[in-house]
Structure formats: C-alpha cells, structure tokens
Motif scaffolding. Structure first.
Motif, PDB file in Angstrom:
ATOM      1  N   ASP A   1       6.231  -7.608  -6.663  1.00 30.25           N
ATOM      2  CA  ASP A   1       5.971  -7.877  -5.258  1.00 30.25           C
ATOM      3  C   ASP A   1       4.478  -8.194  -5.078  1.00 30.25           C
ATOM      4  O   ASP A   1       3.621  -7.405  -5.478  1.00 30.25           O
ATOM      5  CB  ASP A   1       6.349  -6.637  -4.433  1.00 30.25           C
ATOM      6  N   PRO A   2       4.120  -9.349  -4.485  1.00 33.89           N
ATOM      7  CA  PRO A   2       2.703  -9.695  -4.311  1.00 33.89           C
ATOM      8  C   PRO A   2       1.917  -8.627  -3.554  1.00 33.89           C
ATOM      9  O   PRO A   2       0.743  -8.392  -3.836  1.00 33.89           O
ATOM     10  CB  PRO A   2       2.755 -11.012  -3.524  1.00 33.89           C
ATOM     11  N   GLY A   3       2.583  -7.971  -2.605  1.00 37.95           N
ATOM     12  CA  GLY A   3       1.900  -6.932  -1.852  1.00 37.95           C
ATOM     13  C   GLY A   3       1.545  -5.743  -2.727  1.00 37.95           C
ATOM     14  O   GLY A   3       0.465  -5.158  -2.604  1.00 37.95           O
ATOM     15  N   VAL A   4       2.447  -5.370  -3.641  1.00 44.00           N
ATOM     16  CA  VAL A   4       2.179  -4.252  -4.543  1.00 44.00           C
ATOM     17  C   VAL A   4       1.045  -4.602  -5.494  1.00 44.00           C
ATOM     18  O   VAL A   4       0.120  -3.805  -5.716  1.00 44.00           O
ATOM     19  CB  VAL A   4       3.452  -3.887  -5.330  1.00 44.00           C
ATOM     20  N   ARG A   5       1.088  -5.785  -6.052  1.00 41.13           N
ATOM     21  CA  ARG A   5       0.030  -6.194  -6.986  1.00 41.13           C
ATOM     22  C   ARG A   5      -1.322  -6.245  -6.277  1.00 41.13           C
ATOM     23  O   ARG A   5      -2.340  -5.818  -6.833  1.00 41.13           O
ATOM     24  CB  ARG A   5       0.380  -7.549  -7.596  1.00 41.13           C
ATOM     25  N   TRP A   6      -1.334  -6.753  -5.057  1.00 40.14           N
ATOM     26  CA  TRP A   6      -2.583  -6.799  -4.292  1.00 40.14           C
ATOM     27  C   TRP A   6      -3.087  -5.387  -4.014  1.00 40.14           C
ATOM     28  O   TRP A   6      -4.272  -5.078  -4.199  1.00 40.14           O
ATOM     29  CB  TRP A   6      -2.353  -7.545  -2.974  1.00 40.14           C
ATOM     30  N   ALA A   7      -2.185  -4.505  -3.590  1.00 38.53           N
ATOM     31  CA  ALA A   7      -2.598  -3.141  -3.235  1.00 38.53           C
ATOM     32  C   ALA A   7      -3.103  -2.386  -4.456  1.00 38.53           C
ATOM     33  O   ALA A   7      -4.112  -1.666  -4.374  1.00 38.53           O
ATOM     34  CB  ALA A   7      -1.424  -2.393  -2.600  1.00 38.53           C
TER      35      ALA A   7
ATOM     36  N   ARG B   1      12.466  11.808 -16.218  1.00 40.41           N
ATOM     37  CA  ARG B   1      11.374  11.370 -17.074  1.00 40.41           C
ATOM     38  C   ARG B   1      11.419   9.860 -17.207  1.00 40.41           C
ATOM     39  O   ARG B   1      12.485   9.263 -17.332  1.00 40.41           O
ATOM     40  CB  ARG B   1      11.496  12.016 -18.458  1.00 40.41           C
ATOM     41  N   GLY B   2      10.253   9.243 -17.200  1.00 38.41           N
ATOM     42  CA  GLY B   2      10.205   7.794 -17.252  1.00 38.41           C
ATOM     43  C   GLY B   2       9.198   7.281 -18.256  1.00 38.41           C
ATOM     44  O   GLY B   2       8.744   7.995 -19.137  1.00 38.41           O
ATOM     45  N   ILE B   3       8.860   6.019 -18.094  1.00 36.49           N
ATOM     46  CA  ILE B   3       7.916   5.335 -18.964  1.00 36.49           C
ATOM     47  C   ILE B   3       6.848   4.709 -18.073  1.00 36.49           C
ATOM     48  O   ILE B   3       7.137   4.243 -16.974  1.00 36.49           O
ATOM     49  CB  ILE B   3       8.630   4.277 -19.820  1.00 36.49           C
ATOM     50  N   VAL B   4       5.616   4.731 -18.543  1.00 35.40           N
ATOM     51  CA  VAL B   4       4.512   4.192 -17.761  1.00 35.40           C
ATOM     52  C   VAL B   4       4.295   2.731 -18.140  1.00 35.40           C
ATOM     53  O   VAL B   4       4.210   2.390 -19.325  1.00 35.40           O
ATOM     54  CB  VAL B   4       3.224   5.000 -18.000  1.00 35.40           C
ATOM     55  N   LEU B   5       4.228   1.880 -17.126  1.00 38.86           N
ATOM     56  CA  LEU B   5       3.977   0.455 -17.337  1.00 38.86           C
ATOM     57  C   LEU B   5       2.709   0.060 -16.597  1.00 38.86           C
ATOM     58  O   LEU B   5       2.534   0.400 -15.425  1.00 38.86           O
ATOM     59  CB  LEU B   5       5.131  -0.390 -16.801  1.00 38.86           C
ATOM     60  N   PRO B   6       1.802  -0.656 -17.244  1.00 40.60           N
ATOM     61  CA  PRO B   6       0.667  -1.214 -16.509  1.00 40.60           C
ATOM     62  C   PRO B   6       1.116  -2.413 -15.693  1.00 40.60           C
ATOM     63  O   PRO B   6       1.935  -3.213 -16.145  1.00 40.60           O
ATOM     64  CB  PRO B   6      -0.311  -1.623 -17.615  1.00 40.60           C
ATOM     65  N   VAL B   7       0.613  -2.516 -14.484  1.00 38.13           N
ATOM     66  CA  VAL B   7       0.925  -3.659 -13.631  1.00 38.13           C
ATOM     67  C   VAL B   7      -0.117  -4.728 -13.899  1.00 38.13           C
ATOM     68  O   VAL B   7      -1.313  -4.501 -13.734  1.00 38.13           O
ATOM     69  CB  VAL B   7       0.919  -3.259 -12.146  1.00 38.13           C
ATOM     70  N   SER B   8       0.324  -5.895 -14.343  1.00 35.99           N
ATOM     71  CA  SER B   8      -0.600  -6.967 -14.696  1.00 35.99           C
ATOM     72  C   SER B   8      -1.391  -7.404 -13.475  1.00 35.99           C
ATOM     73  O   SER B   8      -0.835  -7.693 -12.416  1.00 35.99           O
ATOM     74  CB  SER B   8       0.171  -8.159 -15.263  1.00 35.99           C
ATOM     75  N   LEU B   9      -2.702  -7.438 -13.630  1.00 35.07           N
ATOM     76  CA  LEU B   9      -3.588  -7.803 -12.524  1.00 35.07           C
ATOM     77  C   LEU B   9      -4.247  -9.136 -12.838  1.00 35.07           C
ATOM     78  O   LEU B   9      -5.038  -9.242 -13.773  1.00 35.07           O
ATOM     79  CB  LEU B   9      -4.658  -6.733 -12.324  1.00 35.07           C
ATOM     80  N   ASP B  10      -3.937 -10.155 -12.069  1.00 36.81           N
ATOM     81  CA  ASP B  10      -4.588 -11.434 -12.269  1.00 36.81           C
ATOM     82  C   ASP B  10      -6.052 -11.326 -11.862  1.00 36.81           C
ATOM     83  O   ASP B  10      -6.400 -10.653 -10.899  1.00 36.81           O
ATOM     84  CB  ASP B  10      -3.906 -12.527 -11.442  1.00 36.81           C
TER      85      ASP B  10
ATOM     86  N   GLN C   1       0.821  -1.205   0.000  1.00 39.35           N
ATOM     87  CA  GLN C   1       0.000   0.000   0.000  1.00 39.35           C
ATOM     88  C   GLN C   1       0.858   1.259   0.000  1.00 39.35           C
ATOM     89  O   GLN C   1       0.541   2.245  -0.689  1.00 39.35           O
ATOM     90  CB  GLN C   1      -0.935  -0.014   1.208  1.00 39.35           C
ATOM     91  N   LEU C   2       1.960   1.241   0.739  1.00 41.88           N
ATOM     92  CA  LEU C   2       2.844   2.401   0.778  1.00 41.88           C
ATOM     93  C   LEU C   2       3.489   2.639  -0.597  1.00 41.88           C
ATOM     94  O   LEU C   2       3.567   3.776  -1.077  1.00 41.88           O
ATOM     95  CB  LEU C   2       3.920   2.213   1.849  1.00 41.88           C
ATOM     96  N   ARG C   3       3.982   1.568  -1.211  1.00 39.86           N
ATOM     97  CA  ARG C   3       4.596   1.712  -2.526  1.00 39.86           C
ATOM     98  C   ARG C   3       3.576   2.184  -3.563  1.00 39.86           C
ATOM     99  O   ARG C   3       3.876   3.001  -4.440  1.00 39.86           O
ATOM    100  CB  ARG C   3       5.203   0.382  -2.976  1.00 39.86           C
ATOM    101  N   THR C   4       2.358   1.686  -3.470  1.00 38.50           N
ATOM    102  CA  THR C   4       1.312   2.099  -4.393  1.00 38.50           C
ATOM    103  C   THR C   4       0.993   3.572  -4.227  1.00 38.50           C
ATOM    104  O   THR C   4       0.792   4.305  -5.212  1.00 38.50           O
ATOM    105  CB  THR C   4       0.041   1.261  -4.179  1.00 38.50           C
ATOM    106  N   ALA C   5       0.962   4.049  -2.985  1.00 39.82           N
ATOM    107  CA  ALA C   5       0.692   5.463  -2.742  1.00 39.82           C
ATOM    108  C   ALA C   5       1.766   6.336  -3.361  1.00 39.82           C
ATOM    109  O   ALA C   5       1.480   7.376  -3.974  1.00 39.82           O
ATOM    110  CB  ALA C   5       0.584   5.720  -1.241  1.00 39.82           C
TER     111      ALA C   5
ATOM    112  N   THR D   1      11.545  -2.494 -12.120  1.00 41.02           N
ATOM    113  CA  THR D   1      10.386  -3.336 -12.430  1.00 41.02           C
ATOM    114  C   THR D   1      10.238  -4.509 -11.476  1.00 41.02           C
ATOM    115  O   THR D   1       9.144  -5.032 -11.293  1.00 41.02           O
ATOM    116  CB  THR D   1      10.479  -3.867 -13.874  1.00 41.02           C
ATOM    117  N   SER D   2      11.354  -4.932 -10.840  1.00 41.80           N
ATOM    118  CA  SER D   2      11.255  -6.052  -9.897  1.00 41.80           C
ATOM    119  C   SER D   2      10.334  -5.712  -8.729  1.00 41.80           C
ATOM    120  O   SER D   2       9.672  -6.593  -8.170  1.00 41.80           O
ATOM    121  CB  SER D   2      12.639  -6.447  -9.383  1.00 41.80           C
ATOM    122  N   ARG D   3      10.259  -4.433  -8.375  1.00 43.82           N
ATOM    123  CA  ARG D   3       9.364  -4.033  -7.282  1.00 43.82           C
ATOM    124  C   ARG D   3       7.896  -4.248  -7.636  1.00 43.82           C
ATOM    125  O   ARG D   3       7.068  -4.442  -6.755  1.00 43.82           O
ATOM    126  CB  ARG D   3       9.605  -2.566  -6.932  1.00 43.82           C
ATOM    127  N   LEU D   4       7.592  -4.180  -8.916  1.00 36.74           N
ATOM    128  CA  LEU D   4       6.204  -4.319  -9.340  1.00 36.74           C
ATOM    129  C   LEU D   4       5.722  -5.762  -9.274  1.00 36.74           C
ATOM    130  O   LEU D   4       4.520  -6.021  -9.361  1.00 36.74           O
ATOM    131  CB  LEU D   4       6.039  -3.795 -10.767  1.00 36.74           C
TER     132      LEU D   4
END
Length: 407
Positions: free
Chosen positions: A296-302, A245-254, A166-170, A291-294
């Motif tokens: 993280d099961p906690g990030v995907r859940w949040a 400046r970066g690039i936007v990536l969608p986080v795959s949501l199962d 949740q913190l990383r998502t914020a 991208t390895s942070r993305l």
C-alpha cells in the motif's frame, strides 16, 4: 535522528564502538568471477574510482587500502566456493572492528576463478542500500556520476491513504516492539561460528509458482521458509499456541536519487504465519494477504517517514527486539544490473548475512538474471545449520515442481 548524525563522518570509530559491545551484524554481497584473479591493486583502483558515488564510504579515501584486502583461503578451488564463503562470514572480530566495511578478494588455488565480496556493518546500509551500492561497485561499465542523472520526484499519497498508512504502521510497530517477549534464540552456549549454505533455482520456477498460486515470489519464498522453520525449530516457536509467531520482513523503501543513501533506515513488519495449514500452497495464499498490505503506497510512505534512520545504538536495540519477537527475518532482493569485474560478467551473485551468533539463522533470496539464490547463515550450534538450504529447496520442489515450469 538528524541527517547530520546519519552521515557517519568518523565511520571507523563509530562502528568500532558497536563491535566493542559484541554486536556482530554485517551484511554483504559476493560475486563469483571466472578467469585469472586480478591483483589487489587493480581492485583497489576500481574502488577508489567509484568511491565518490558510494556514501557513506567516500570519507575513507585516505585509508582505502585498509578496507580493500586479499583473503587467503587454503584449499579453495574455483567453482567450489564453500571455503571462501565460510571465511567471509567468519572473519575474526579484530578484522571486523578495524574494517567495519571492506572489499575482499578470495582467489581459488587453481588460479581460474575468484570471489569479490563487499561486506559492511548493518548500521551503514539496509538491504536496499547494500544492493544499490553493490550495483555501483561491481558494475561492468563505469557508472555515471550521480550529478549527471536527474533525480526522481514523487508526490506523497493523498490524505486518506496517508492516514490509513500511519495507522497500519503504528499497529505494526507496536506488535514488533512489545516489551519482554519470549526469545526464540538458541538454548545453551552458541558456537560463535557461522556456516553459510545456499540453494539455486531458476527464477522462472518461483515466478511460475507465484502465478499459479496468485501471489508473489516473496510469498512463495516465505511459505518455503515456514517448512524450514518447522523442521529445524530449535526453540519451539513454530508450535507455540499462546501467541502467534511470525516472520519479520523489511518493507522496501524507494530512495530519491541514484546513490545509496547514508545510514540505515529500518521499516519492518511482522507477518503472521498460518502454521495450522499444512499445505504449503495454502500457506502462500494466506501469506499473500498479509504482504499485500505492505505494498500500500500509504503504508510505504508512513514507514519511510516514521522509522527514520538509525545510528549504531539504534541498530543494536532494534535488531535485538526483532529477533526477540519473531522467529526469523528474511528479504527478497532483486536487480538486473550487468555486474562483474574487468570486463567479464559475474557467474553468480550471493547475499551474505553475517549475523550475531546467538541468533539461530537468517536467510535472504537474491534474484539476479535467471537465477534465484537463497542463502542461509546459521550458528553452527543449530543442529540443522548445514541443512537449511536443502530444506528450503525441498519446500520449493513442492510449491514449484520443476516439470511444471514453462520453458
């Protein structure tokens, strides 16, 4: 938003409202097929049989013929589908407003090949949902009814990973939605016309490069895109020193269940790009740390819990913010389904991004069978619009030399 609001009971009227405010954002999937093209009634019959498995399209059964159409492309020959793709990404606005989703049949003039394409407004699906729908729509075998397949049940992560997620998502959301960023859009008046180009490489090359660099195929793809961005930069965003400046990536949501979910669920992350490193391999390694942070099961859940599903207004607002904040967006979509039509396998699968004209370009990488197809959709006002795929391929040649790929 509520589940009821996401079901789009009046899908045509709802999406037409977005078209009326000139927000043009469609995504699609095209399969190239060998052999004589079928009649449109044959395509219509397949869509009708599979419609109950394809929410939110199922409510369109009483006017399905309005959504399944032939596309006449003069001068288009089998195996040379550039004219067909040009037509598919440049459908006139009235056609898009009247048919916010559609299945299009484009046949070659020589009668020995055709393209089947599903494309829809981005408010109906995200990339993952689109691929699941395409897998059902173009599956060679008749897909099983959803009720006959048991649903998966996943336990949420433990409390610690959930809090960290949740913190990383914020933090990610704040960086993406910061107010009044400089817009990396085209200067002057766009042409309001799009061109689609693509490059094809063996999946094995990208996987070999990923192994040697200690990263993922996504990281190799993004590293190649950084070179494309530098060489075709219309606004100077890659060289800006005031703000990373970066690039936007969608986080795959199962998704739970087996059918594409209704509505679009956005979960996006802004990944910083290491412009100061000229070596593409080093860039890929650094990108991998982001991208390895993305994963993280906690990030995907949040992200799945907090972003929710967006209606047409939400899609319009968020997509405008994303492209204002980042230079481009991309995704990697992979699947192994056996797809085709009328008992014959497809020869190629290509992802389409029919983006709003003021946005310079957008890319997607599709992994299917042994091919990786990187497709770019760009406004023709961008001087390098027709060279983007070639630039990506040149960067891949640096990251994954063909001679180094294991047989």
């Amino acid at each position: 938003m509520s589940e009821a609001a996401a079901t789009y009971p009046a899908v045509d009227r709802t999406i037409r409202e977005m078209e009326e405010v000139v927000h043009y954002l469609h995504i699609g999937a095209a399969v190239e097929m060998p052999g004589a093209p079928p009649g449109i009634d044959t395509v219509l019959d397949q869509v009708r049989r599979r419609l109950p498995l394809l929410p939110p399209l199922a409510d369109c059964g009483d006017h399905l013929a309005d959504h399944v159409r032939e596309l006449s492309v003069p001068g288009c020959r089998s195996g040379e589908w550039s004219r067909a793709y040009d037509a598919l990404v440049n459908l006139p606005a009235p056609a898009c407003a009247q048919r916010p989703w559609g299945v299009w049949l484009a046949a070659g003039d020589d009668g020995d090949g055709y393209v089947l394409c599903y494309r829809a407004h981005h408010a109906l699906h995200d990339g993952v949902g689109l691929m699941r729908l395409a897998r059902l729509l173009f599956a060679l075998a008749e897909p099983a009814a959803a009720a006959s397949v048991p649903e998966r049940h996943r336990e949420p992560p433990a409390l610690g990973p959930r809090v960290r997620g949740q913190l990383r998502t914020a933090v990610t959301s704040t960086r993406l939605l910061v107010r009044e960023p400089r817009r990396p859009l085209l200067h002057g008046t766009p042409d309001n016309r799009r061109v689609l180009t693509s490059a094809v490489v063996p999946v094995a090359r990208l996987r070999s490069a990923a192994r040697s660099l200690g990263c993922s195929v996504l990281d190799v793809h993004v590293a190649a895109l950084t070179r494309v961005a530098e060489e075709t930069d219309p606004t100077g965003w890659t060289a800006e020193g005031r703000r990373t400046r970066g690039i936007v990536l969608p986080v795959s949501l199962d998704q739970v269940g087996v059918t594409p979910y209704t509505g679009n669920r956005f979960a996006m992350a802004l990944v910083d790009l290491p412009w100061e490193h000229s070596d593409l391999g080093e860039r890929a390694r650094i990108i991998a740390r982001h991208t390895s942070r993305l994963r993280d099961p906690g990030v995907r859940w949040a992200m799945g819990k907090t972003m929710g599903r967006l209606d047409v207004t939400g899609v319009r607002t968020l997509s405008g913010r994303l492209f204002a904040r980042a230079g481009m967006q991309t995704t990697v979509l992979g699947f192994t389904a056996d797809i085709g039509f009328a008992g014959r396998r497809a020869t190629r699968f290509t992802n389409l991004n029919c983006l709003p004209a003021p946005f310079p370009y957008q890319s997607a990488l599709t992994l299917w069978r042994d091919e990786a197809v990187c497709s770019f959709t760009a406004d023709t006002a961008l001087p390098a619009a027709e060279k983007l795929a070639d630039r990506w391929l040149q960067a891949v040649d640096v990251l994954a030399p063909a001679a180094s790929t294991a047989p």
